[in-house]
Design a protein around this motif. Structure first.
Motif, PDB file in Angstrom:
ATOM      1  N   TYR A 168       4.602 -34.122  29.167  1.00 49.79           N
ATOM      2  CA  TYR A 168       3.552 -34.742  28.365  1.00 49.79           C
ATOM      3  C   TYR A 168       3.893 -36.223  28.246  1.00 49.79           C
ATOM      4  N   GLY A 183       2.427 -40.156  26.764  1.00 45.09           N
ATOM      5  CA  GLY A 183       1.459 -40.841  25.928  1.00 45.09           C
ATOM      6  C   GLY A 183       1.920 -42.247  25.606  1.00 45.09           C
ATOM      7  N   THR A 222      -3.575 -37.089  35.767  1.00 40.95           N
ATOM      8  CA  THR A 222      -4.696 -37.367  34.867  1.00 40.95           C
ATOM      9  C   THR A 222      -5.215 -36.129  34.160  1.00 40.95           C
ATOM     10  N   ASP A 223      -4.455 -35.035  34.135  1.00 40.00           N
ATOM     11  CA  ASP A 223      -4.864 -33.858  33.374  1.00 40.00           C
ATOM     12  C   ASP A 223      -4.693 -34.137  31.883  1.00 40.00           C
ATOM     13  N   GLN A 224      -5.759 -33.918  31.140  1.00 35.52           N
ATOM     14  CA  GLN A 224      -5.694 -34.135  29.693  1.00 35.52           C
ATOM     15  C   GLN A 224      -4.784 -33.091  29.063  1.00 35.52           C
ATOM     16  N   SER A 276      -2.674 -31.797  25.305  1.00 28.23           N
ATOM     17  CA  SER A 276      -2.983 -31.579  23.900  1.00 28.23           C
ATOM     18  C   SER A 276      -1.826 -32.080  23.060  1.00 28.23           C
ATOM     19  N   VAL A 277      -2.123 -32.968  22.105  1.00 25.56           N
ATOM     20  CA  VAL A 277      -1.088 -33.430  21.184  1.00 25.56           C
ATOM     21  C   VAL A 277      -0.507 -32.242  20.425  1.00 25.56           C
ATOM     22  N   ALA A 296       0.050 -40.179  18.633  1.00 27.82           N
ATOM     23  CA  ALA A 296      -0.751 -40.426  19.840  1.00 27.82           C
ATOM     24  C   ALA A 296      -2.179 -39.933  19.652  1.00 27.82           C
ATOM     25  N   ASP A 297      -3.140 -40.686  20.178  1.00 30.66           N
ATOM     26  CA  ASP A 297      -4.527 -40.242  20.192  1.00 30.66           C
ATOM     27  C   ASP A 297      -4.750 -39.153  21.232  1.00 30.66           C
ATOM     28  N   GLU A 298      -4.006 -39.229  22.326  1.00 31.86           N
ATOM     29  CA  GLU A 298      -4.159 -38.280  23.416  1.00 31.86           C
ATOM     30  C   GLU A 298      -2.861 -38.218  24.207  1.00 31.86           C
ATOM     31  N   THR A 299      -2.704 -37.175  24.952  1.00 26.52           N
ATOM     32  CA  THR A 299      -1.603 -37.072  25.901  1.00 26.52           C
ATOM     33  C   THR A 299      -2.165 -36.621  27.239  1.00 26.52           C
ATOM     34  N   TYR A 300      -1.411 -36.916  28.274  1.00 26.75           N
ATOM     35  CA  TYR A 300      -1.664 -36.347  29.597  1.00 26.75           C
ATOM     36  C   TYR A 300      -0.496 -35.435  29.926  1.00 26.75           C
TER      37      TYR A 300
END
Length: 403
Positions: free
Chosen positions: A174, A176, A230-232, A234-235, A256-260
């Motif tokens: 993960y 971010g 670039t796979d989204q 989940s925090v 973090a707002d998002e993770t990859y």
């Protein structure tokens, strides 16, 4: 040649060596997703020579130390000095950077006419006296050399040596980027912090002039069905994977707002990289785990060595063989040590872990940056070969991206 960090560095190195270089990238524009990269002295010395010292200083962060810590209580296991100590020893700085900042610095140093986006390589033919590269959108390009800097799923490597499969290493990551302002209350040091724990580890450091904190959370996992940058992610999933870890680790993830999320793949060292007028660079030649922070640095070194070999040897196949000979042993060693660090970083709590921690706490030479002198002091452009200087046309084609 792919338009990633390795491909652009190679293109710039070859231009500076007097070669006629064109870079072909599959994507419609040059870009890097949000992630950090370590630029150690063996890479920064080469980038400085290419005129990028001001650009690196503008956005790069010089870490004070590698700070390795225990996963639960945060106890320091090893603190190895970087910054002034590393620069004084090896002559060039160590930078922590956003990949996009480094890519932008490289791209700005290249004439725009040399970079061609939206070109997906479909095949090539080595005619002996030249190479013909073919692209999905129709054009055919003839060149003296074809360089594949097209990543772990390299189409050029497949064209040279046939289809193969990358190995899933049993780890997913993960990653971010968090605005540093959100973490001000943690009073984070300007260090590269590596937290070691059972079956996983966590890395964080400042990038982009200390405006952001980059993190990478590596977790062992049994299987994975695909690889992507670039796979989204989940925090929440990342937080769950670090349940019970030190509060600092969890606060960084939670900010973090998002993770990859992506799976970590590698390949065993190839016995050779070149055939005729075609060769490989970076992950296309030597994909490795990121547990020595040397993936990008080794691609940068490849470009410098290749430029010198082609500058000084008139006969292209000989120059490419020499490039392979000087680079393959070093990158193979990097691959081996990087894979070994997975085991050392992820030891379960117990006797082996306690022995590792004791050695690190005692400042064992095996864990100090002095033990990495063979990495940091290396000058990849110092290639001793015979032959006269020359100019040649190099059209480098690839699809995909460098990592």
């Amino acid at each position: 040649m792919g338009g990633g960090i390795g491909g652009l560095t190679a293109g710039l190195s070859l231009l500076r060596a007097g070669c006629d270089v064109h870079i072909y990238e599959r994507a419609s524009r040059l870009s890097e997703v949000g992630a950090g990269v370590q630029v150690s002295p063996n890479a920064s010395r080469l980038l400085h020579r290419l005129g990028l010292s001001d650009a690196l200083a503008a956005t790069g962060v010089k870490p004070l130390a590698w700070h390795q810590r225990r996963w639960d209580d945060g106890r320091t296991l090893l603190r190895a000095p970087l910054a002034e100590a590393l620069e004084a020893t090896y002559g060039f700085p160590h930078y922590q950077m956003h990949r996009a900042d480094l890519l932008a610095a490289l791209a700005s140093a290249l004439p725009p006419s040399r970079v061609h986006t939206g070109h997906r390589l479909t095949g090539f033919t080595d005619h002996g006296s030249y190479v013909e590269a073919r692209f999905a959108d129709g054009p055919r390009v003839e060149a003296d050399v074809l360089l594949g800097a097209d990543g772990i799923h390299s189409a050029v490597r497949q064209g040279l040596f046939g289809p193969d499969q990358a190995r899933f290493t049993g780890c997913v990551a993960y990653r971010g980027v968090v605005p540093a302002e959100r973490l001000r209350h943690l009073n984070l040091e300007v260090t590269a912090q590596i937290w070691l724990g059972p079956g996983r580890h966590f890395v964080h450091y400042f990038i982009s002039g200390r405006r952001f904190v980059n993190f990478v959370a590596v977790v062992e996992q049994d299987r994975w069905t695909r690889e992507s940058w670039t796979d989204q992610g989940s925090v929440g999933d990342a937080l769950a994977a670090y349940d019970g870890w030190h509060p600092q680790v969890r606060e960084i993830i939670g900010a973090a707002d998002e993770t990859y999320v992506w799976a970590l793949f590698d390949r065993p060292p190839l016995p050779r990289w070149s055939a005729g007028r075609v060769t490989l660079l970076g992950d296309a030649a030597h994909a490795m785990l990121p547990f020595m922070a040397q993936g990008a640095a080794q691609a940068i070194e490849d470009g410098a060595a290749l430029a010198e070999c082609l500058r000084r040897d008139r006969f292209v196949p000989d120059a490419l063989r020499r490039y392979e000979q000087v680079r393959l042993p070093r990158t193979s060693r990097m691959q081996e040590i990087s894979a070994g660090n997975k085991t050392r970083f992820h030891l379960p709590d117990g006797p082996a872990q306690r022995d590792r921690d004791q050695q690190m706490t005692a400042g064992s030479q095996a864990w100090s940056f002095n033990a990495l002198g063979w990495v940091y002091e290396h000058d990849a452009a110092a290639v001793e070969i015979g032959g006269e200087d020359q100019q040649m046309s190099i059209r480098s084609a690839a699809e995909g991206r460098m990592t």
